[in-house]
Design a protein around this motif. Sequence first.
Motif: not given
Length: 148
Positions: A75-85
């Motif tokens: 398994n290869a996993v990415l988590a991407v969190a996007i905010g305004k700043e």
Amino acid sequence: MKIAIVSGKDEGPTKLNAFDNALTDAGIGDVNLIKVSSMLSENTKITELPTLKPGSMVNCVLSEITSDNPGDEINAVLAVAIGKELGCVVETTGINKNEDDLIDEAKFMVTYMMEKRNVEIEELIVEKATTKVKEIASVVASVVYLEE
């Protein structure tokens, strides 16, 4: 900033060929990948991966793992969190690990990074690639930084 989130998996006669085939399956096999750390700029937008010019230099965050042990689940996993700043990306991998545990680990890490920076998460995306190894296999998940 624009990014594309991609993943791929494949087998090959060698570890390098399996990795190259997985990159190709993800749509990023014909470019030179430059691994960067995990930061995204303000107001990052996610888009489909465009056709990339063969041989071009492309920045990315890359999660990848290869195994030559038949029967392994990789398994290869990415988590991407996007905010305004700003935004953050984390990657993790596993061999014969519970996929949900890896996803939870990635979500925890990226949430922690955003909280440490006092940035509210507006969007959280998980991308994964999973396969059972037949002979030699590779999986990749990547955030590809695109030119504006």
